[in-house]
Design an enzyme around this catalytic site. Structure first.
Site, PDB file in Angstrom:
ATOM      1  N   GLN A  15      30.883 -26.123  -8.670  1.00  0.00           N
ATOM      2  CA  GLN A  15      30.348 -27.418  -8.269  1.00  0.00           C
ATOM      3  C   GLN A  15      30.139 -27.542  -6.766  1.00  0.00           C
ATOM      4  O   GLN A  15      29.489 -28.488  -6.325  1.00  0.00           O
ATOM      5  CB  GLN A  15      31.290 -28.529  -8.758  1.00  0.00           C
ATOM      6  CG  GLN A  15      31.329 -28.659 -10.270  1.00  0.00           C
ATOM      7  CD  GLN A  15      32.409 -29.613 -10.744  1.00  0.00           C
ATOM      8  OE1 GLN A  15      33.499 -29.665 -10.182  1.00  0.00           O
ATOM      9  NE2 GLN A  15      32.131 -30.357 -11.798  1.00  0.00           N
ATOM     10  N   HIS A 112      38.342 -22.718 -13.155  1.00  0.00           N
ATOM     11  CA  HIS A 112      37.808 -24.069 -13.299  1.00  0.00           C
ATOM     12  C   HIS A 112      36.450 -23.974 -14.001  1.00  0.00           C
ATOM     13  O   HIS A 112      35.413 -24.277 -13.433  1.00  0.00           O
ATOM     14  CB  HIS A 112      37.681 -24.746 -11.931  1.00  0.00           C
ATOM     15  CG  HIS A 112      37.457 -26.228 -12.003  1.00  0.00           C
ATOM     16  ND1 HIS A 112      38.111 -27.120 -11.178  1.00  0.00           N
ATOM     17  CD2 HIS A 112      36.640 -26.974 -12.783  1.00  0.00           C
ATOM     18  CE1 HIS A 112      37.707 -28.355 -11.445  1.00  0.00           C
ATOM     19  NE2 HIS A 112      36.807 -28.294 -12.424  1.00  0.00           N
ATOM     20  N   ASN A 156      42.212 -25.388 -14.805  1.00  0.00           N
ATOM     21  CA  ASN A 156      41.921 -26.798 -14.600  1.00  0.00           C
ATOM     22  C   ASN A 156      41.361 -27.381 -15.898  1.00  0.00           C
ATOM     23  O   ASN A 156      40.355 -26.907 -16.417  1.00  0.00           O
ATOM     24  CB  ASN A 156      40.878 -26.998 -13.498  1.00  0.00           C
ATOM     25  CG  ASN A 156      40.507 -28.469 -13.333  1.00  0.00           C
ATOM     26  OD1 ASN A 156      41.221 -29.227 -12.695  1.00  0.00           O
ATOM     27  ND2 ASN A 156      39.392 -28.892 -13.939  1.00  0.00           N
ATOM     28  N   GLU A 157      42.070 -28.356 -16.451  1.00  0.00           N
ATOM     29  CA  GLU A 157      41.589 -29.172 -17.569  1.00  0.00           C
ATOM     30  C   GLU A 157      41.105 -28.368 -18.771  1.00  0.00           C
ATOM     31  O   GLU A 157      39.928 -28.413 -19.140  1.00  0.00           O
ATOM     32  CB  GLU A 157      40.491 -30.118 -17.094  1.00  0.00           C
ATOM     33  CG  GLU A 157      40.937 -31.089 -16.028  1.00  0.00           C
ATOM     34  CD  GLU A 157      39.899 -32.146 -15.695  1.00  0.00           C
ATOM     35  OE1 GLU A 157      40.291 -33.214 -15.203  1.00  0.00           O
ATOM     36  OE2 GLU A 157      38.690 -31.904 -15.934  1.00  0.00           O
ATOM     37  N   ASN A 286      45.342 -34.980 -13.659  1.00  0.00           N
ATOM     38  CA  ASN A 286      44.127 -35.662 -13.219  1.00  0.00           C
ATOM     39  C   ASN A 286      44.000 -36.951 -14.014  1.00  0.00           C
ATOM     40  O   ASN A 286      43.854 -36.911 -15.241  1.00  0.00           O
ATOM     41  CB  ASN A 286      42.891 -34.782 -13.469  1.00  0.00           C
ATOM     42  CG  ASN A 286      42.910 -33.496 -12.675  1.00  0.00           C
ATOM     43  OD1 ASN A 286      43.703 -33.337 -11.754  1.00  0.00           O
ATOM     44  ND2 ASN A 286      42.025 -32.576 -13.016  1.00  0.00           N
ATOM     45  N   GLU A 363      44.016 -35.131  -9.293  1.00  0.00           N
ATOM     46  CA  GLU A 363      42.795 -35.921  -9.148  1.00  0.00           C
ATOM     47  C   GLU A 363      43.130 -37.336  -9.589  1.00  0.00           C
ATOM     48  O   GLU A 363      43.961 -37.536 -10.468  1.00  0.00           O
ATOM     49  CB  GLU A 363      41.638 -35.407 -10.036  1.00  0.00           C
ATOM     50  CG  GLU A 363      41.084 -34.057  -9.665  1.00  0.00           C
ATOM     51  CD  GLU A 363      39.962 -33.622 -10.609  1.00  0.00           C
ATOM     52  OE1 GLU A 363      39.286 -34.494 -11.201  1.00  0.00           O
ATOM     53  OE2 GLU A 363      39.761 -32.402 -10.765  1.00  0.00           O
TER      54      GLU A 363
END
Length: 369
Positions: A15, A112, A156-157, A286, A363
């Site tokens: 990103q 990620h 991540n997530e 997050n 986050e």
């Protein structure tokens, strides 16, 4: 600011970096997916690859002392054989050194979402071989950056990327398949445990954890039916990541329920033992909103999210599990995200009481445009 208080920013490699085909970086599944669908892409993004020094100096000028960023697997490992790209290693060495020179603690995420396309072509996270490949990639990162990085996150997530990729279908690989979602979830959590084991066996400095898209769940009332719905929603949103990473086991009531309709044969005893024996040192959470749920009433499963900015288009129903509702007393953004700061307070207390681990708010904010 207290010297032990980490206050900073977070980015993801795809990103922000750009430079999608420079200096030996190979194609990621996001490159292929967005190019094929002619969608907005990360070819340039915010050009962090070329502007990282200025960006990090701006962080320092803004009073930040931590930077959570992810490494790009396609920039570091060139092929399925595990060949290391030295230019990718050099880039992240410069980023890490720049952070330290500016008094900023690097908080490094290994994955990620940007799986190399060469692994997506073999099935992506449905291919069990990706677990060992990820473990190799993680070890390369530990070996090259571990002398200066003391905070690592394996993923991540997991929930967000896998549910969107394999169930909802708006992320690559764009599937709508419950069995595939389960298999990919198992493989990713097993891969996370492998990396934790490698980290511990290598006696690298620091701590290793996981970052989760945390959705604390509340019920509309205190009836037993609602409490069952809350448990179902918590299993769907949180427990299969947090229980597995922090306690070393998938929620048994979730596995029991899924086994009634789906195949759980991928879960091997020897791998479940590795998961059990290699739990994380900390949790990164997050938080953007809670989930308010009621018992399931009728209709088929719907996972419809507002991507248009037109309020009221979100609909989340898991058949026979729960229905998410919008609190009429709350304020929402144009993207149907509830503005509910108390959810972070309640959620942190709940997670700490359950897992008894250090927690970082990795986050948070208001889910706007």
């Amino acid at each position: 600011m207290h010297k032990d208080f980490l206050w900073g920013s977070a980015t993801a490699s795809y990103q922000c970096e750009g430079a999608w085909n420079e200096d030996g970086r190979v194609e990621s599944m996001w490159d292929r997916y967005l190019h094929e669908h002619h969608l907005e892409n990360g070819d340039v993004a915010s050009d962090f690859y070329h502007q990282y020094e200025e960006d990090i100096k701006l962080m320092k000028a803004g009073g930040q002392n931590a930077y959570r960023f992810s490494l790009s697997w396609p920039r570091i490992i060139s092929d399925r054989e595990g060949t290391i790209n030295p230019l990718g290693i050099d880039f992240y060495n410069r980023v890490i050194d720049c952070c330290i020179e500016n008094g900023i603690t690097p908080f490094v995420t290994i994955y990620h979402w940007d799986l190399p396309q060469y692994w997506q072509e073999t099935g992506g996270w449905l291919d069990h071989n990706v677990c060992a490949a990820y473990d190799h990639y993680a070890k390369v990162c530990f070996d090259h950056f571990g002398d200066r990085v003391t905070y690592w996150a394996t993923f991540n997530e997991p929930k967000w990327c896998l549910v969107n990729g394999y169930l909802i279908g708006n992320y690559p690989p764009g599937e709508h398949d419950v069995q595939h979602t389960m298999n990919a979830a198992y493989n990713m959590m097993f891969a996370s445990a492998l990396a934790v084991r490698t980290f511990r066996q290598g006696n690298y400095q620091g701590k290793i954890g996981i970052v989760h898209s945390y959705t604390p769940v509340d019920g509309v009332d205190d009836t037993i039916q609602t409490q069952i719905a809350v448990r179902n929603a918590d299993n769907y949103s949180n427990n299969w990541v947090l229980d597995t990473a922090a306690l070393g086991e998938f929620p048994i009531n979730l596995v029991t329920r899924l086994s009634q309709d789906y195949d759980i044969g991928l879960m091997k005893p020897e791998e479940l033992k590795i998961i059990k024996d290699n739990t994380v040192d900390f949790l990164g959470l997050n938080y953007y909103a809670r989930s308010l749920v009621k018992p399931y009433t009728h209709g088929e499963t719907q996972l419809q999210f507002n991507n248009t900015g037109k309020p009221g288009s979100t609909k989340i129903v898991l058949k026979d599990w729960f229905e998410q509702v919008m609190d009429p007393k709350s304020e929402f953004t144009e993207w149907d995200t509830e503005i509910y700061p108390r959810g972070l307070y309640d959620g942190l207390k709940k997670a700490y009481a359950k897992y008894d681990l250090p927690i970082y708010v990795t986050e948070n904010g208001v889910g706007g445009a």
